[in-house]
Design an enzyme around this catalytic site. Structure first.
Site, PDB file in Angstrom:
ATOM      1  N   LEU A  72      -3.024  -5.602  -6.406  1.00 59.39           N
ATOM      2  CA  LEU A  72      -1.971  -4.616  -6.174  1.00 59.39           C
ATOM      3  C   LEU A  72      -0.960  -5.118  -5.151  1.00 59.39           C
ATOM      4  O   LEU A  72      -1.319  -5.610  -4.089  1.00 59.39           O
ATOM      5  CB  LEU A  72      -2.626  -3.336  -5.660  1.00 59.39           C
ATOM      6  CG  LEU A  72      -1.703  -2.140  -5.542  1.00 59.39           C
ATOM      7  CD1 LEU A  72      -1.175  -1.732  -6.905  1.00 59.39           C
ATOM      8  CD2 LEU A  72      -2.455  -0.981  -4.886  1.00 59.39           C
ATOM      9  N   ASP A  73       0.325  -4.986  -5.457  1.00 57.23           N
ATOM     10  CA  ASP A  73       1.412  -5.377  -4.547  1.00 57.23           C
ATOM     11  C   ASP A  73       1.406  -6.869  -4.245  1.00 57.23           C
ATOM     12  O   ASP A  73       2.056  -7.315  -3.303  1.00 57.23           O
ATOM     13  CB  ASP A  73       1.358  -4.591  -3.222  1.00 57.23           C
ATOM     14  CG  ASP A  73       1.514  -3.103  -3.450  1.00 57.23           C
ATOM     15  OD1 ASP A  73       2.062  -2.722  -4.500  1.00 57.23           O
ATOM     16  OD2 ASP A  73       1.077  -2.327  -2.590  1.00 57.23           O
ATOM     17  N   GLU A  74       0.656  -7.649  -5.032  1.00 55.35           N
ATOM     18  CA  GLU A  74       0.590  -9.081  -4.780  1.00 55.35           C
ATOM     19  C   GLU A  74       1.188  -9.885  -5.922  1.00 55.35           C
ATOM     20  O   GLU A  74       1.109 -11.114  -5.936  1.00 55.35           O
ATOM     21  CB  GLU A  74      -0.877  -9.518  -4.585  1.00 55.35           C
ATOM     22  CG  GLU A  74      -1.541  -8.959  -3.362  1.00 55.35           C
ATOM     23  CD  GLU A  74      -1.085  -9.654  -2.100  1.00 55.35           C
ATOM     24  OE1 GLU A  74      -0.721 -10.833  -2.164  1.00 55.35           O
ATOM     25  OE2 GLU A  74      -1.073  -8.995  -1.051  1.00 55.35           O
ATOM     26  N   GLY A 127       0.807  -1.207   0.000  1.00 53.42           N
ATOM     27  CA  GLY A 127       0.000   0.000   0.000  1.00 53.42           C
ATOM     28  C   GLY A 127       0.836   1.252   0.000  1.00 53.42           C
ATOM     29  O   GLY A 127       2.013   1.227  -0.373  1.00 53.42           O
TER      30      GLY A 127
END
Lengths: 286, 286, 286, 286
Positions: free
Chosen positions: D229-231, D203
């Site tokens: 997102l961010d994964e 995040g």
């Protein structure tokens, strides 16, 4: 209870590079019904040398037939070949003096089932670690060494190694230099831990040298012992940051942690048949 | 818009240790109405030397009076003293040849406001980086050097440094050795980046040396240039892991990243007045 | 035989920042005839908090008078103060389950004289490590714990800690969570080792979580145990590189080396009175 | 002048494991007269998946025939196959906002000949980096994006990518999130740099999160952008040690060095066809 997995074979090859080597090795194994689990190769394009580590399950679990045949096959390719079976546990002797940190570290790893191979013997030039060796269930043989008695002491060490069928000697902060004669007559390998980032600070009292020079990192180096002291093929190295606040005693203390992990890693790689020596260097198939 | 913070002073002291030094320095500043922001000290107990870095806000923002007075106070304690004001931006010259990675790295950090001090000049023995220097708005002075013309070339370099009132020279992969005469006549410091983990692989072609020796880590070392080549006080070092798979060209490429960050860190510490030299070593108050 | 060095005092202070604190503390020690050996301070400028660690030799070696007086002096400055004498050896209990790597590592460091303080007790919820504790000459108390018996078990643990006058509890891979009630009633500190790079992979089976997520580094975190599990102030962390070749079992094995060194470093810093907790963070004066 | 080396082919395969795969692939290449330069394989024994990267010189330098034939061969083995020729230079677009450190770092590496592939385009949501892009000889397309105009902006971005035949998009600290729709419609890969050690501090404002949590290491993570997102699958991560002395601004500054090297390494591996994605993880044949 888990079944013992079938034995696998690991071959380490090196020799003059030529087209088709990867395919030929893979084909040879495949035709005999083997299944390749891992294969890793390297080319030194400058020197024209090919290196390979290949691990396979032989058909019917028949490791010994494949071992002999692979040796012959490798020679037909003009390669140097070493083949080891996962069923064989390499027999290791630890040479020690008084410092015990590498000794405990390795013994605890073996006891925890963390290291392959098997410690079978501890040889010390001082008696200090005898009780601890016994605590780990290991025979301890004291062989005192002085400048005058080196030849006789080494003859005694070699006899003990033969008697225990030792294949690998690990100098776990053993504070004497082994003679070339010893190294030539011992049929297996010898791994040493030097307490500096070689080639910096070769020779004695490396932490004192590092302190005097004001370096910002200290190191440790595990290498095969060869006739040229501190010049043998390097297996593993690591470093740790230090500052002006650290005294020589701090460097020595912090260095112990480095020595332990660097030596254990080198011993592990050797026992897993991952290290190939050529010239003064190593190829580590990790 | 933010107000400019009031100037602070940084003093670096070192000299014979004696009881009460910390209290005396703190007391001196306090009595003059100053406020200590940071204070860090070190004792080399073996050598009996005391080192201190102290940063304070002088009363009424009067930096210049405190600077002069602190020098006198330090001398009364038998200490070597250096005092710098945060209002002063150290003037830096970059010496370059053809390699541009350290050059770009430092210039971009200055442009981003990431480095204290101020680049004021680029000196090259080759013309290659002239357009890039101009792209950063920096004067570029070419001073060709050959074995025969070293003395004249260095005289020219010194004249240019004087003209630009340069205090710090950064050898950003400058491929010539500065003479002792140059080092004695330049009134400021000279920082060099050596592309190895000194003292390993001093001298020329260190990546080739590292490749030949088969080390498992390569390094870079930032140090003050002194009359003994590659023997000056080390400011910062770092290493990176390599394997048998890396060619000399890979080592050179990977080494560039090390050289950039190690040199930038050393320059930053110097410009923040964090580095104290004594003998052949540094104390870095980071 | 070396003389015992005179005792030194270490004070850790923190509280609202105000001008002149460094000078006042140094002045107080100086006036009482003490000699400051080290002094390190930090300002959290955002929060307006001042932190200091100061170590000094009291006049005439009279540590106890200075201890009491410094407490009073600190309070007069509005500071939280902790003072420890180098003559005092902190009494440490190790809590263990079945895993023995951190246990051996700490015990061997104490035995080698490498760690300050003194291990005085081992508490295990399983009996497995009892013989090893006895091998190190340490009393082993087994306190079995099940979900139903936690309250009674913790009461028993607290009683044993009191009986042995334990000041620091080290959870050396102790696999149970201590209740808030335990943490409030134990008068000293509790340090835990978590086998991940917190806050990544909090909770159970962190190596499995790391394997699933495909991270390229695994870590370990030593922190003070607080009521929020895995949320306590972090003292030390470290990581090690892993690749797709490593199985979960490899991560667990490699992680053990991380856990050992990270926990030992945190325990060392705590015992050297270098760690100051405020809010959910630590200031480590290393 | 050096001759251009003959083109080599790199194939990345993965699919259900079965005995004899290594031998079959090697045999196929050998029979067509090719010479294997490197071959690296991996088995996920738990999931029963086989992964391989193999690089070879095709006979007569005929890369295109081998490419098509190998695809067919791979399919006959039930494998997913990607084949790339060393003669092909992957076309890369950089997406940027205002921060320029990753942008400069990548552009300088390309200009130095240090990175394979070719930067062909810079897309910015702000105009700030336009002059610098032009300084590197790269077209700069500004596509402003607001919450209301995302769909239209992404359509414009996709059109520009198509127009420049872009295969790889590198988000070089691009501060907007790409929609799933964009990711599905862009035919190539998208690599992002996240300024934390994921999964810690996913995040926004990760350095602020890291500062608040009091971690002792900060990190950076390069990963493929995916709908979560961010994964996305992690390609590379690295960390750097920080202390209580570092402010959030220090973390941001120090993090820039991490972001640069981690992103550059990930881009290099991708462009050298060393990265295989499966599920949410990567296999990096380095």
């Amino acid at each position: 209870m888990p079944l013992t997995p079938p034995p696998t074979l690991v071959a380490l090859l090196h020799g003059p590079d030529q087209p088709g080597l990867v395919a030929r090795v893979a084909g040879w194994i495949f035709e005999r019904g083997g299944n390749i689990l891992h294969a890793d190769q390297h080319r030194d394009t400058e020197a024209g040398i090919f290196f390979q580590r290949v691990e396979w399950e032989p058909a019917n679990g028949d490791a010994s037939a494949d071992t002999a045949a692979f040796h012959e096959f490798g020679r037909s390719l003009g390669m140097n070949v070493r083949v080891a079976s996962s069923a064989h546990r390499t027999r290791v002797a630890l040479f020690v003096s008084k410092a015990d940190h590498c000794f405990h570290d390795l013994c605890l790893r073996w006891r925890a089932g963390d290291l392959p191979g098997e410690a079978v013997l501890v040889v010390g030039n001082h008696p200090d670690l005898a009780p601890m060796a016994q605590g780990y269930g290991l025979p301890f043989v004291q062989v005192p060494v002085t400048a005058d008695t080196t030849a006789a002491a080494e003859a005694r060490q070699l006899a003990v190694l033969r008697e225990h069928r030792v294949e690998l000697v690990v100098l776990a902060r053993y504070m004497r230099v082994l003679s070339n004669d010893f190294l030539e007559r011992h049929p297996g390998h010898v791994i040493n831990i030097h307490h500096s980032f070689l080639p910096a600070f070769a020779g004695g009292r490396p932490y004192h040298q590092a302190y005097s020079r004001g370096v910002k990192l200290i190191g440790a180096t595990a290498h095969y012992a060869t006739r040229d002291l501190d010049e043998g093929p390097i297996i593993q190295q690591d470093v740790r940051r230090v500052t002006h606040r650290h005294s020589v005693e701090d460097l020595i203390r912090m260095g112990r942690d480095l020595e332990k992990t660097v030596l254990a890693q080198a011993v592990r790689w050797h026992l897993e048949n991952r290290v190939l020596v050529y010239g003064n260097k190593t190829v580590v198939f990790d």
